[in-house]
Design a protein around this motif. Structure first.
Motif, short mmCIF file in Angstrom:
data_model
loop_
_atom_site.label_atom_id
_atom_site.label_comp_id
_atom_site.label_asym_id
_atom_site.label_seq_id
_atom_site.Cartn_x
_atom_site.Cartn_y
_atom_site.Cartn_z
N PRO A 17 1.11 -1.34 0.04
CA PRO A 17 -0.10 0.29 -0.27
C PRO A 17 0.64 1.53 -0.22
O PRO A 17 2.09 1.14 0.62
CB PRO A 17 -0.79 -0.12 1.46
N ILE A 18 1.03 2.01 -1.12
CA ILE A 18 1.35 3.44 -0.55
C ILE A 18 1.42 4.54 0.76
O ILE A 18 2.88 4.68 0.49
CB ILE A 18 0.50 4.83 -1.74
N GLU A 19 0.68 3.70 2.03
CA GLU A 19 0.79 4.27 2.96
C GLU A 19 2.37 3.45 3.49
O GLU A 19 3.14 4.07 5.14
CB GLU A 19 -0.55 4.20 3.84
N GLN A 20 2.92 2.11 2.60
CA GLN A 20 3.90 1.53 3.58
C GLN A 20 4.78 2.21 3.08
O GLN A 20 6.27 1.78 3.58
CB GLN A 20 3.90 0.24 3.51
N VAL A 21 5.12 3.16 2.11
CA VAL A 21 5.98 3.54 0.95
C VAL A 21 6.59 4.94 1.36
O VAL A 21 7.89 5.48 1.41
CB VAL A 21 5.25 3.13 -0.66
#
Length: 95
Positions: A17-21
């Motif tokens: 997920p983008i929130e992890q990147v």
């Protein structure tokens, strides 16, 4: 160096997920806003590079044809390489 790779990474639910990147996806400073959404300042968690993130709400896309047109515009933007045009680095799509 991600910016010189010229590759657009499309992350789907099977990817990260983008929130992890990136930090700031939901709470980063708002750089601008418009009809299609807000643009926020985000920071890549590993490299520390800052980017502008534009989030589009696909629920606002009312037809299959409009969604296809949006995807075609994204594809075209991925190919653009000009100093006066913002370069599209990555595309994330999630449910």
């Amino acid at each position: 160096d991600m910016s010189s790779a010229g590759v657009v990474h499309i992350e789907v639910p099977f990817g990260k997920p983008i929130e992890q990147v990136y930090d700031g996806v939901h709470d980063g400073p708002v750089l601008g806003s418009g009809v299609s959404g807000d643009v926020r300042l985000i920071t890549h968690r590993v490299t520390g590079i800052q980017y502008a993130l534009k989030v589009l709400d696909l629920d606002l896309v009312e037809t299959v044809a409009a969604l296809q047109q949006l995807r075609e515009e994204i594809y075209i933007m991925c190919q653009l390489d000009h100093p006066n045009i913002v370069q599209l680095e990555e595309v994330y799509e999630s449910d």
